[in-house]
Design an enzyme around this catalytic site. Structure first.
Site, PDB file in Angstrom:
ATOM      1  N   CYS A 114       0.762  -1.252   0.204  1.00  7.51           N
ATOM      2  CA  CYS A 114       0.037   0.009  -0.032  1.00  7.51           C
ATOM      3  C   CYS A 114       0.892   1.367   0.014  1.00  7.51           C
ATOM      4  O   CYS A 114       0.499   2.142  -0.538  1.00  7.51           O
ATOM      5  CB  CYS A 114      -0.863  -0.121   0.967  1.00  7.51           C
ATOM      6  SG  CYS A 114      -2.074  -1.323   1.306  1.00  7.51           S
ATOM      7  N   ASP A 147     -20.525  12.915 -14.339  1.00  5.84           N
ATOM      8  CA  ASP A 147     -21.894  12.627 -13.875  1.00  5.84           C
ATOM      9  C   ASP A 147     -22.096  11.451 -12.783  1.00  5.84           C
ATOM     10  O   ASP A 147     -23.126  11.098 -12.750  1.00  5.84           O
ATOM     11  CB  ASP A 147     -22.633  12.368 -15.331  1.00  5.84           C
ATOM     12  CG  ASP A 147     -22.097  11.211 -15.969  1.00  5.84           C
ATOM     13  OD1 ASP A 147     -21.077  10.755 -15.597  1.00  5.84           O
ATOM     14  OD2 ASP A 147     -22.899  11.173 -16.953  1.00  5.84           O
TER      15      ASP A 147
HETATM   16  C1  BEZ Z   1       0.356  -4.479   1.785  1.00  4.32           C
HETATM   17  O1  BEZ Z   1       0.061  -3.661   1.365  1.00  4.32           O
HETATM   18  O2  BEZ Z   1       1.885  -4.743   1.604  1.00  4.32           O
HETATM   19  C2  BEZ Z   1      -0.461  -5.667   2.388  1.00  4.32           C
HETATM   20  C3  BEZ Z   1      -1.772  -5.273   2.923  1.00  4.32           C
HETATM   21  C4  BEZ Z   1      -2.217  -6.263   3.145  1.00  4.32           C
HETATM   22  C5  BEZ Z   1      -2.121  -7.387   3.167  1.00  4.32           C
HETATM   23  C6  BEZ Z   1      -1.086  -7.991   2.466  1.00  4.32           C
HETATM   24  C7  BEZ Z   1      -0.355  -7.019   1.813  1.00  4.32           C
END
Ligand code: BEZ
Length: 220
Positions: free
Chosen positions: A43, A135
């Site tokens: 992430c 929209d």
């Molecule tokens: C990650 O972002 O590395 C991750 C987040 C949740 C589960 C597995 C990986």
């Protein structure tokens, strides 16, 4: 969520203050995307790479809105980590991250997987990414599992396709298309209308079936 669904208006807390979705969006397109959790490695790379390319989204009149079920203060603390990891993010972190602590939006917007959708303690969203037109309609959805980070070039590529085909409704973009390369003319367009629609020319590809359905152009 089904394509062409109208995304409902919502209010949410975000790292850039309270957001009232329709009002915040104005006349822009939107990439609304969820991530599983703050302070996780994949992430961090995704939100970082998207932030690095924010100017590419802005150039296309697209606003970015991230979302997870973490607390607002966690989002704020994590942003400092993302900026430290992705040193090429210029200035302030460029887009808001929604704190959907009660998972209300995640459930409403179908961002939780089948196995954890009824388990409130497992409040992780999947990597859902929705491209929404001005929209408020869902034009494209990509849903990735937590294990697989998304590709920013692909997000920009599909935005280019969506915006081109919403402007020029008689074409569609082929596999692996990138801007500037040939597009396909839709089957319902009559041959006699082609010179007027594409004055710079159309290529008609002969097929073994004898059916004249592959017609391409770069005149767009
Ligand atoms: C990650 O972002 O590395 C991750 C987040 C949740 C589960 C597995 C990986």
């Amino acid at each position: 969520m089904k394509l062409e669904t109208v995304i409902p208006d919502f209010k949410a807390q975000s790292t850039q203050g309270p957001i009232s979705f329709y009002n915040w969006l104005g006349d822009s397109w939107c990439v609304l995307f969820s991530h599983p959790a703050d302070f996780t490695p994949v992430c961090t790379t995704e939100l970082g790479r998207i932030a690095v390319h924010q100017h590419e989204f802005a150039k296309r009149n697209v606003k970015l809105l991230a979302l997870s079920c973490d607390k607002l203060q966690d989002h704020k603390n994590w942003v400092a980590d993302i900026k430290s990891y992705c040193l090429d993010i210029p200035g302030e972190f460029p887009y808001p991250i929604v704190a959907d602590e009660k998972r209300e939006l995640a459930v409403k917007l179908d961002m939780i997987d089948e196995e954890s959708k009824d388990k409130e303690s497992e409040a992780m969203t999947v990597r859902a990414l929705y491209i929404i037109s001005p929209d408020h309609k869902l034009k494209l959805s990509m849903v990735y599992p937590a294990s697989t980070g998304r590709n920013v070039d692909e997000i920009l590529r599909v935005i280019d396709s969506l915006q081109l085909t919403s402007r020029l409704k008689v074409v569609a973009t082929p596999a692996n298309w990138t801007p500037g390369t040939k597009v396909m003319i839709l089957p319902h367009v009559k041959d006699e209308d082609l010179p007027k629609l594409f004055p710079k020319g159309v290529e008609k590809v002969k097929m073994p079936s004898g059916i004249n359905y592959v017609r391409t152009t770069t005149d767009y």
